[in-house]
Design an enzyme around this catalytic site. Structure first.
Site, PDB file in Angstrom:
ATOM      1  N   LEU A   8       4.425  10.062  45.916  1.00 55.13           N
ATOM      2  CA  LEU A   8       3.827   8.735  46.004  1.00 55.13           C
ATOM      3  C   LEU A   8       3.795   8.107  44.608  1.00 55.13           C
ATOM      4  O   LEU A   8       3.925   8.812  43.609  1.00 55.13           O
ATOM      5  CB  LEU A   8       2.417   8.853  46.588  1.00 55.13           C
ATOM      6  N   CYS A  48       7.476   3.164  39.776  1.00 50.89           N
ATOM      7  CA  CYS A  48       6.751   3.080  38.497  1.00 50.89           C
ATOM      8  C   CYS A  48       6.827   4.389  37.717  1.00 50.89           C
ATOM      9  O   CYS A  48       7.307   4.403  36.587  1.00 50.89           O
ATOM     10  CB  CYS A  48       5.316   2.639  38.745  1.00 50.89           C
ATOM     11  N   CYS A  67       7.920   1.521  35.198  1.00 49.86           N
ATOM     12  CA  CYS A  67       6.897   1.266  34.164  1.00 49.86           C
ATOM     13  C   CYS A  67       6.675   2.453  33.240  1.00 49.86           C
ATOM     14  O   CYS A  67       6.506   2.267  32.039  1.00 49.86           O
ATOM     15  CB  CYS A  67       5.532   0.906  34.770  1.00 49.86           C
ATOM     16  N   HIS A  97       4.095  12.371  39.055  1.00 50.13           N
ATOM     17  CA  HIS A  97       4.371  12.373  40.501  1.00 50.13           C
ATOM     18  C   HIS A  97       3.405  13.302  41.219  1.00 50.13           C
ATOM     19  O   HIS A  97       2.849  12.985  42.269  1.00 50.13           O
ATOM     20  CB  HIS A  97       5.791  12.881  40.775  1.00 50.13           C
ATOM     21  N   PHE A 125     -13.993  -4.224  14.406  1.00 50.08           N
ATOM     22  CA  PHE A 125     -13.063  -4.573  13.335  1.00 50.08           C
ATOM     23  C   PHE A 125     -12.325  -3.318  12.826  1.00 50.08           C
ATOM     24  O   PHE A 125     -12.936  -2.276  12.737  1.00 50.08           O
ATOM     25  CB  PHE A 125     -13.865  -5.229  12.222  1.00 50.08           C
TER      26      PHE A 125
HETATM   27  C1  KPC Z   1       0.780   6.435  34.990  1.00 49.86           C
HETATM   28  C2  KPC Z   1       0.426   6.254  36.379  1.00 49.86           C
HETATM   29  O1  KPC Z   1      -0.632   5.721  36.660  1.00 49.86           O
HETATM   30  C3  KPC Z   1       1.336   6.702  37.411  1.00 49.86           C
HETATM   31  S1  KPC Z   1       2.295   5.489  38.155  1.00 49.86           S
HETATM   32  C4  KPC Z   1       1.176   4.600  39.180  1.00 49.86           C
HETATM   33  C5  KPC Z   1       1.582   4.564  40.581  1.00 49.86           C
HETATM   34  S2  KPC Z   1       0.329   3.958  41.549  1.00 49.86           S
HETATM   35  O2  KPC Z   1      -0.951   4.547  41.138  1.00 49.86           O
HETATM   36  O3  KPC Z   1       0.617   4.290  42.913  1.00 49.86           O
HETATM   37  O4  KPC Z   1       0.268   2.504  41.400  1.00 49.86           O
END
Ligand code: KPC
Length: 552
Positions: A106, A110, A115, A165, A530
């Site tokens: 899941l 990303c 990402c 993952h 700061f």
């Molecule tokens: C770094 C990380 O949070 C894993 S990628 C996010 C996938 S999700 O939480 O399903 O949007």
């Protein structure tokens, strides 16, 4: 636990435990043993990703419809950010969800190709940029242009991506109590029925969240080996690029182009639209754009705006590209690596039985409730078009879940804070200065460095993350601007290039978009930590005493 170096038949025993009961479970799904740990999930996922041909069976933590034929409130087709967040929310509201994904994990693209590697690459770009700039000073050794390998950094990511993952799978099952089938494609039968591995599941609603993928320009040679996008870069790169041509001017083009150049791979960006003036980016301030593009050029990136790609040249492998420049002259660049950043489109073939309405670009049309043109079918995330951003994907999924569970919930993502990376972190929200001047009669700005300063000698912003630049070559230390309506004193927009301000922009965006807004006086009352990355608080305080504030 199984031995990581010598798993033996461990993968079989791991599979047998996928449905095992975690602490939240109160039913028996017939699985043996304890639930998989994160480490065990990582082993299993890594094996499946590395050897898909030996791992064609799905990973089920649900009963088959024969064992439990009760209807789901929603089936989420795709377990990326939209599907996972929507599923978790629906489950938390007492609904019953099933999430199906063709990948064995899941979290979607990303953590696999998008990402997460992008942030790894951007961090590498930032480090390399500083190391190259500082070489021979302080403790920095001479910079070895041959030592930063794109292939090695990609390999580093691939060797570690199974851990995020694994956390997604473990968290979704053990902490969020989600039901899922992974490593198995879904087949849409109709708006209430989805088939997986020959089993038909029924649901009151479908939520479609299968994302989008890079759209390649239709030119001769585009399928030649050596042409990559952000996903195939991760999966297929098997040599060290020596010269890079980027096609397109998207965020992806800027970000990956900056990374490739920072590694020492000379990079040219061929883009039709001027960088950061593409339709998919909104509220880009002209001063911010000018600084970002100038700093990319300062790093040696060649940028050709108004370029039109004609063909990719090759002899089994890429050898070059031909393009026209704005005057119409045809040019050629010899290169062994072409990277496509021309934006993304969804693949909707699997949804043909539904007859979904789509827009002129091919994205699924969804309203603010995430409803598609087909009753009972919702869509979320990249499938419905830009912005291809995490907040939108996750909140779309949650929005669909909320409506399915009986709320009347609208999600409007027409305005949002935005960011991208070059060798800098670039963040912005609210109105650009030009937009503000078009709407308000008395606009001022707080800007660093000011317009009339010589940026090579004006050593501010010296800020979190850019101190070494500020004390060695000030122009490299960043740029910032606040746009303010001097009459109401409300902040209208914030723009920043530097490091570490992304977090602040999540909150600034919220504050300035409230109906009551957020004034420069309220900003001045905050307590700065700061040297803060964006200096906005103290700069507002310097002007807050003025009854008729002027530029700073
Ligand atoms: C770094 C990380 O949070 C894993 S990628 C996010 C996938 S999700 O939480 O399903 O949007």
């Amino acid at each position: 636990m199984i031995d990581i170096r010598n798993p033996g038949d461990g993968f079989k025993s791991l599979r047998a435990r996928i449905g095992a009961l975690g602490p939240l479970r109160d039913g028996d799904r017939g699985a043996e043993g304890a639930p998989l740990t994160v480490g065990e999930w990582a082993l299993l996922i890594d094996d499946i990703v590395a050897h898909p041909e030996d791992n064609t069976e799905g990973l089920w933590n649900v009963a088959t419809p024969e064992e439990d034929g009760s209807e789901y409130d929603a089936i989420f087709v795709g377990g990326g950010a939209s599907g996972r967040f929507g599923s978790a929310f629906l489950k938390a509201r007492g609904g019953r969800q099933l999430t199906i994904d063709a990948w064995p994990f899941l979290g979607g693209s990303c953590p696999h190709q998008a990402c997460v590697p992008h942030h790894l690459f951007s961090e590498a770009a930032r480090e390399l940029d500083l190391a190259r700039h500082m070489q021979g000073r302080l403790w920095y050794p001479p910079f070895d242009e041959k030592r930063a390998s794109i292939a090695e950094i990609v390999a580093l990511f691939k060797a570690g991506r199974m851990y995020p993952h694994a956390i997604m799978n473990w968290q979704s099952k053990e902490q969020l109590d989600m039901e899922f089938i992974l490593n198995a494609p879904a087949t849409i039968i109709d708006e209430h029925t989805v088939e997986v591995e020959g089993q038909r599941f029924q649901a009151r609603n479908l939520v479609l969240c299968t994302g989008a993928r890079t759209m390649y320009p239709d030119v001769p040679g585009i399928a030649t080996k050596g042409v990559y996008d952000f996903a195939t870069l991760i999966e297929d790169l098997d040599y060290e690029p020596n010269r890079c041509v980027i096609i397109g001017g998207s965020k992806v083009a800027l970000e990956y182009g900056s990374f490739f150049q920072a590694t020492g791979c000379r990079t040219t960006i061929l883009t039709r639209s001027p960088l950061m003036r593409t339709a998919s980016l909104h509220h880009v301030d002209a001063g911010l754009r000018e600084y970002v593009v100038a700093m990319m050029a300062d790093r040696g990136i060649e940028i050709v705006e108004g370029a039109e790609l004609l063909e990719v040249l090759g002899n089994g492998k890429v050898t070059g590209v031909r393009y026209t420049e704005p005057g119409g002259a045809v040019r050629q660049i010899d290169t062994d690596f072409v990277f496509v950043g021309t934006g993304e489109r969804p693949d909707l073939r699997m949804y043909a039985p539904l007859g979904l309405a789509t827009d002129e670009r091919g994205f699924v049309i969804a309203d603010r409730h995430m409803r598609t043109s087909v009753p009972g079918v919702y869509a979320a995330g990249d499938l419905i078009g830009p912005p291809m951003e995490m907040f939108k994907a996750r909140k779309c999924g949650v929005g669909a879940a909320r409506n399915i569970m009986g709320e009347d919930y609208e999600f409007d993502f027409t305005d949002y804070p935005d960011f991208l990376h070059t060798t800098y972190e670039v963040t912005w929200c609210g109105l650009s200065e030009a937009e503000a001047r078009a709407r308000y009669r008395n606009v001022i700005k707080i800007q660093m460095p000011p317009d009339d300063a010589d940026p090579e000698t004006f050593a501010l912003p010296a800020a979190e993350g850019s101190m070494l630049y500020a004390f060695t070559r000030p122009v490299l230390s960043g740029w910032l601007k606040l746009v303010i309506d001097a009459d109401s004193r409300k902040i209208l927009g914030a723009h920043h290039v530097g490091y570490g301000a992304k977090d602040a922009f999540q909150y600034i965006d919220y504050l300035i978009r409230r109906p009551e807004g957020f004034t420069m006086d309220q900003m001045a009352e905050l307590n700065e930590l700061f040297l803060n990355p964006e200096h906005f608080i103290q700069l507002c305080r310097l002007r807050a005493g003025q009854s008729s504030p002027v530029n700073l």
